[in-house]
Write a protein that holds these residues in place. Structure first.
Motif, short mmCIF file in Angstrom:
data_model
loop_
_atom_site.label_atom_id
_atom_site.label_comp_id
_atom_site.label_asym_id
_atom_site.label_seq_id
_atom_site.Cartn_x
_atom_site.Cartn_y
_atom_site.Cartn_z
N CYS A 113 -7.17 -3.45 0.69
CA CYS A 113 -5.87 -3.49 1.32
C CYS A 113 -5.94 -4.49 2.46
CB CYS A 113 -5.48 -2.12 1.86
SG CYS A 113 -3.81 -2.10 2.53
N ARG A 114 -5.00 -5.42 2.44
CA ARG A 114 -4.98 -6.46 3.47
C ARG A 114 -3.54 -6.71 3.88
NH1 ARG A 114 -5.01 -11.48 2.30
NH2 ARG A 114 -5.33 -13.01 3.92
N ASP A 115 -3.28 -6.66 5.17
CA ASP A 115 -1.92 -6.84 5.70
C ASP A 115 -0.93 -5.92 4.99
OD1 ASP A 115 -2.94 -8.80 7.34
OD2 ASP A 115 -2.44 -10.43 5.96
N GLY A 116 -1.39 -4.71 4.66
CA GLY A 116 -0.50 -3.75 4.03
C GLY A 116 -0.31 -3.93 2.54
N TYR B 140 0.81 -1.22 0.00
CA TYR B 140 0.00 0.00 0.00
C TYR B 140 0.85 1.28 0.00
CZ TYR B 140 -3.62 3.30 1.49
OH TYR B 140 -4.46 4.37 1.58
S1 FES Z 1 -3.75 0.17 5.12
FE1 FES Z 1 -3.63 -1.84 4.43
S2 FES Z 1 -3.34 -3.09 6.12
FE2 FES Z 1 -3.48 -1.06 6.85
#
Ligand code: FES
Length: 119
Positions: free
Chosen positions: A101-104, A13
């Protein structure tokens, strides 16, 4: 919840700069992924439906009223990132993809195939 979607990881991200698109390959389809200044994610088809060129990730991100938008880098038509609809040319649209977004990590889902019988 039954979610057997095969998500494709695009990038971390923080590597998505606000208002700068990136192109990704999701299940063989070219997708343009955007992060807006408020941190939201959007994914649309990378192909400009008017010029047919695969350029949408290089478009200019902005807004029109409530709508987060991207303008085609070639002919400047503006598309609503939420719906894919062209705001300048009636009846023209780009496909919209699910993005999260998952785990960044930014992940995009392939477009669901239309059910048999749908046109
Ligand atoms: S912004 Fe994607 S996990 Fe926090």
């Amino acid at each position: 919840m039954n979610d057997d979607v095969r998500w494709t990881t695009v990038c971390a991200y923080p590597r998505l700069e606000p208002e700068r698109g990136v192109a990704a390959l999701v299940d063989g389809e070219q997708v343009a992924v955007f992060r807006t200044y408020d941190g939201r994610l959007f994914a649309i088809g990378q192909q400009d439906p008017i010029s047919r060129a695969f350029v949408m990730a290089r478009g200019i991100v902005g807004s029109r009223g409530e709508a987060p938008t991207v303008a085609s880098p070639l002919h400047k038509q503006v598309y609503d990132l939420r719906t894919g609809h062209c705001l300048d040319v009636p009846g023209v649209a780009v496909p919209v993809y699910r993005v999260r977004c998952r785990d960044g990590l930014v992940e995009v889902a392939p477009r669901p195939q239309p059910a048999a019988g749908d046109s």
